[in-house]
Design a protein around this motif. Structure first.
Motif, PDB file in Angstrom:
ATOM      1  N   ALA A   1       1.401  -0.976  -0.041  1.00 46.24           N
ATOM      2  CA  ALA A   1      -0.136   0.454  -0.136  1.00 46.24           C
ATOM      3  C   ALA A   1       0.807   1.197  -0.550  1.00 46.24           C
ATOM      4  O   ALA A   1       2.115   1.091   0.521  1.00 46.24           O
ATOM      5  CB  ALA A   1      -0.763  -0.235   1.821  1.00 46.24           C
ATOM      6  N   VAL A   2       0.736   2.058  -0.962  1.00 47.19           N
ATOM      7  CA  VAL A   2       1.511   3.704  -0.825  1.00 47.19           C
ATOM      8  C   VAL A   2       0.826   4.904  -0.072  1.00 47.19           C
ATOM      9  O   VAL A   2      -0.502   5.309  -0.926  1.00 47.19           O
ATOM     10  CB  VAL A   2       2.192   3.555  -2.632  1.00 47.19           C
ATOM     11  CG1 VAL A   2       2.081   5.109  -2.242  1.00 47.19           C
ATOM     12  CG2 VAL A   2       2.282   2.722  -3.128  1.00 47.19           C
ATOM     13  N   ILE A   3       0.591   5.172   0.681  1.00 44.59           N
ATOM     14  CA  ILE A   3      -0.720   6.200   1.000  1.00 44.59           C
ATOM     15  C   ILE A   3      -0.145   8.113   0.682  1.00 44.59           C
ATOM     16  O   ILE A   3       1.040   7.799   0.780  1.00 44.59           O
ATOM     17  CB  ILE A   3       0.021   6.232   2.566  1.00 44.59           C
ATOM     18  CG1 ILE A   3      -0.783   4.661   3.182  1.00 44.59           C
ATOM     19  CG2 ILE A   3      -1.685   7.391   3.208  1.00 44.59           C
ATOM     20  CD1 ILE A   3      -0.442   4.572   4.863  1.00 44.59           C
ATOM     21  N   GLY A   4      -1.118   7.507   0.300  1.00 48.25           N
ATOM     22  CA  GLY A   4      -0.270   9.299   0.164  1.00 48.25           C
ATOM     23  C   GLY A   4      -1.274   9.245  -1.725  1.00 48.25           C
ATOM     24  O   GLY A   4      -0.768   8.719  -2.307  1.00 48.25           O
ATOM     25  N   ASN A   5      -1.598  10.853  -2.408  1.00 41.45           N
ATOM     26  CA  ASN A   5      -1.999  11.133  -4.025  1.00 41.45           C
ATOM     27  C   ASN A   5      -0.983  12.231  -4.392  1.00 41.45           C
ATOM     28  O   ASN A   5      -1.623  13.186  -4.922  1.00 41.45           O
ATOM     29  CB  ASN A   5      -3.029  11.619  -3.780  1.00 41.45           C
ATOM     30  CG  ASN A   5      -4.454  10.522  -4.320  1.00 41.45           C
ATOM     31  OD1 ASN A   5      -5.370  10.452  -4.401  1.00 41.45           O
ATOM     32  ND2 ASN A   5      -3.700   9.508  -3.990  1.00 41.45           N
ATOM     33  N   GLY A   6       0.280  12.504  -3.813  1.00 38.06           N
ATOM     34  CA  GLY A   6       1.164  13.087  -4.963  1.00 38.06           C
ATOM     35  C   GLY A   6       1.898  12.294  -5.827  1.00 38.06           C
ATOM     36  O   GLY A   6       1.639  11.643  -5.705  1.00 38.06           O
ATOM     37  N   ASN A   7       3.019  13.729  -5.988  1.00 36.76           N
ATOM     38  CA  ASN A   7       3.337  12.912  -7.296  1.00 36.76           C
ATOM     39  C   ASN A   7       5.156  11.662  -6.680  1.00 36.76           C
ATOM     40  O   ASN A   7       5.822  10.971  -7.250  1.00 36.76           O
ATOM     41  CB  ASN A   7       4.855  13.872  -7.748  1.00 36.76           C
ATOM     42  CG  ASN A   7       3.809  14.186  -8.801  1.00 36.76           C
ATOM     43  OD1 ASN A   7       3.460  13.560  -9.474  1.00 36.76           O
ATOM     44  ND2 ASN A   7       3.993  15.281  -9.134  1.00 36.76           N
ATOM     45  N   VAL A   8       5.100  11.996  -5.078  1.00 37.40           N
ATOM     46  CA  VAL A   8       5.873  10.733  -4.647  1.00 37.40           C
ATOM     47  C   VAL A   8       5.176   9.611  -4.906  1.00 37.40           C
ATOM     48  O   VAL A   8       6.331   8.632  -4.708  1.00 37.40           O
ATOM     49  CB  VAL A   8       6.483  11.626  -3.039  1.00 37.40           C
ATOM     50  CG1 VAL A   8       7.301  10.210  -2.369  1.00 37.40           C
ATOM     51  CG2 VAL A   8       7.382  12.654  -3.334  1.00 37.40           C
ATOM     52  N   ALA A   9       4.134   9.634  -4.527  1.00 38.30           N
ATOM     53  CA  ALA A   9       3.253   8.471  -4.113  1.00 38.30           C
ATOM     54  C   ALA A   9       3.037   8.015  -5.615  1.00 38.30           C
ATOM     55  O   ALA A   9       3.664   6.503  -5.463  1.00 38.30           O
ATOM     56  CB  ALA A   9       1.190   8.711  -3.769  1.00 38.30           C
ATOM     57  N   LEU A  10       3.166   8.463  -6.299  1.00 36.97           N
ATOM     58  CA  LEU A  10       3.648   8.116  -7.819  1.00 36.97           C
ATOM     59  C   LEU A  10       4.545   7.390  -8.191  1.00 36.97           C
ATOM     60  O   LEU A  10       4.590   6.113  -8.503  1.00 36.97           O
ATOM     61  CB  LEU A  10       2.556   8.553  -9.103  1.00 36.97           C
ATOM     62  CG  LEU A  10       1.646   9.397  -8.884  1.00 36.97           C
ATOM     63  CD1 LEU A  10       1.142  10.401 -10.780  1.00 36.97           C
ATOM     64  CD2 LEU A  10       0.465   8.486  -9.220  1.00 36.97           C
ATOM     65  N   ASP A  11       6.247   8.187  -7.482  1.00 36.92           N
ATOM     66  CA  ASP A  11       7.023   7.594  -8.038  1.00 36.92           C
ATOM     67  C   ASP A  11       7.150   6.317  -6.714  1.00 36.92           C
ATOM     68  O   ASP A  11       7.667   5.164  -7.695  1.00 36.92           O
ATOM     69  CB  ASP A  11       8.499   8.405  -7.039  1.00 36.92           C
ATOM     70  CG  ASP A  11       8.731   9.700  -7.961  1.00 36.92           C
ATOM     71  OD1 ASP A  11       8.374   9.640  -8.782  1.00 36.92           O
ATOM     72  OD2 ASP A  11       9.177  10.338  -7.392  1.00 36.92           O
ATOM     73  N   CYS A  12       7.213   5.978  -5.883  1.00 38.67           N
ATOM     74  CA  CYS A  12       6.613   4.984  -4.622  1.00 38.67           C
ATOM     75  C   CYS A  12       5.810   3.724  -5.387  1.00 38.67           C
ATOM     76  O   CYS A  12       6.875   2.398  -6.463  1.00 38.67           O
ATOM     77  CB  CYS A  12       6.959   5.366  -3.907  1.00 38.67           C
ATOM     78  SG  CYS A  12       7.636   6.117  -2.663  1.00 38.67           S
TER      79      CYS A  12
END
Ligand code: NAP
Length: 435
Positions: A145-156
């Motif tokens: 699971a990746v928490i957050g809806n920013g570009n860093v979440a997309l990177d991960c």
């Protein structure tokens, strides 16, 4: 002659150096300090390794570092090896450009379980960051699971999704490439506490997800407001939302899925034997102000790896006014106190692109030039005094040529298409430098 110390050699530090050099010409010596012997901060350790066009900006910083009035002084930790007050005694102005390297905490139960990590740790791991290169994130389970809806979440999420072949031409470090290649993860759920209209993801970064070799992005159109309402969004956001909507039309069979789960707020992380196994999520709705409000309905998202990508903070430094809520230095347009300034994320908080730091650095340089006119002089010792102090304390500073040696060693070891497969690990730095 004026002497300036810029603390931090990431984008904010380099743009400020460039601006000060333009303002003062040969009337100033500018020292860029860094806690590591390798410069470029976020560019080397934060930007995704498969985004080489973004990383290429370091070539511009090379030019600044090589110019006559600028020096790089590595392996010096301000706040430990030398205080800000001491720097202010040695330099005409001190500019803090230390970025925001710490993960914000989720503040929910289960955050300390094994397998729950912050994005700074995960991103640092695949970029060979000295503090996180040994992280060894658990990739043996099938769900993340990746928490957050920013570009860093997309990177991960994207890094977890790619095949070995898709990393060709990136500068991902070898240990991360091998571990990701062997990863068992098949489902990556991106948890956003608000809806598609509230994402902080940009079109280019979202667009890449539609073309992944082995991973299918999945959205539920029921989470979206009526398509007509997209018209009210500003153009960039409208584009992002329309890319998200299009994911619903992709017809393909791929072994991995990346699920966008909106209106989903993590409330706790659970698992047996100290290890994360699931995120308990509360369904939310938007309140009148557009914030996430819990509905009381909860459900489970399986995940043995949980990466929280919810923002960063700047660490405080003794003697420097600090804004606890904002996680940055207390400042007025970059000015913290007399002759003390902040730029970049340490000034504004962790938002904006690399390019945002350019006007930011130039604005602060303008303020400094207004306060200390180019051509004016003060007899402060600058680098000479700093190096004397460091020698008394047994601290061994490194310079730009040292960095070049480290970089050359990396280049020599590299094979085409994988420039940092055998990167110079932090424990090797001083061996490479022959010390
Ligand atoms: P960000 O853009 O501020 O996004 C943070 C996300 O975390 C938001 O979706 C936020 O939701 C969510 N969040 C915050 N607290 C939360 C909580 N307690 N529980 C659940 N969700 C929470 O930060 P970022 O992704 O770290 O990126 C930092 C900056 O770097 C941004 O400006 C970004 O664009 C930039 N960046 C750019 C690139 C690129 O250009 N390729 C790559 C990486 C980063 P709310 O909106 O509801 O608060």
């Amino acid at each position: 002659m004026r002497h300036f110390a810029i603390v931090g050699s990431g984008p904010a530090g380099f743009y400020t150096a460039e601006a000060l050099e333009k303002a003062y010409g040969d009337q100033a010596r500018i020292d860029i300090l860094d806690r590591y012997p390798v410069p470029y901060g976020l560019i080397r350790f934060g930007v995704a390794p498969d985004h080489q066009s973004l990383k290429a900006v370091s070539k511009r910083y090379d030019k600044v570092a090589e110019s006559a009035g600028v020096d790089f002084i590595g392996n010096v930790t301000v706040g430990r090896d030398v205080s800000v007050a001491e720097l202010l005694g040695l330099y005409d102005a001190v500019i803090l450009a230390i970025g925001a390297p710490h993960d914000r905490k989720l503040g929910i139960p289960g955050e300390d379980l094994h397998g729950v990590i912050g994005s700074a740790e995960f991103v640092g791991w695949y970029n060979g960051h000295p503090e996180f290169a040994e992280l060894d994130p658990p990739l043996g389970g099938t769900h993340a699971a990746v928490i957050g809806n920013g570009n860093v979440a997309l990177d991960c999420a994207r890094i977890l999704s790619k095949t070995r072949a898709e990393f060709e031409g990136s500068d991902i470090v070898g240990h991360a490439l091998d571990a990701l290649d062997a990863s068992a993860i098949r489902t990556i759920t991106i948890l956003g506490r608000r809806g598609p209209h509230q994402i902080a993801m940009t079109p280019k970064e979202l667009g890449e997800l539609g073309h992944l070799d082995a991973t299918l992005p999945v959205v539920d159109l029921n989470d979206f407001p009526p398509v007509e309402s997209d018209q009210a969004l500003e153009p960039g956001q409208r584009k992002s939302v329309s890319i998200l909507r299009e994911f619903a039309n992709i017809r393909a069979n791929k072994p991995k899925t990346m699920i966008f789960d909106f209106f989903a707020r993590p409330v706790r992380i659970e698992g047996e034997e100290g290890k994360a196994e699931r995120v308990i999520v509360e369904r939310t709705e938007l309140d009148e102000k557009g914030a996430a409000r819990g509905t009381g309905e909860t459900y489970e998202v399986p995940a043995s790896l949980v990466i929280s990508c919810i923002g960063y903070s700047t660490p405080p430094i003794e003697g420097v006014a600090y804004d606890e809520r904002g996680g940055k230095f207390l400042n007025e347009k970059g000015r913290i106190a007399d002759r003390l300034y902040a730029v970049g994320w340490a000034r504004r908080g962790p938002t904006g692109t690399i390019g945002t730091n350019r006007p930011d650095g130039y604005e602060v340089a303008d303020q400094i030039a207004a306060a200390m006119e180019p051509g004016s002089s003060q007899d402060r010792p600058g680098a000479e005094g700093l190096k004397r102090l460091l020698a008394e304390r047994g601290v061994m500073p490194t310079d730009y040529d040292d960095w070049r040696k480290i970089e050359e060693t990396e280049t020599t070891r590299a094979r085409p298409g994988s420039p940092r497969e055998k990167f110079v690990r932090p424990e090797e730095w001083f061996g490479v430098l022959g010390r």
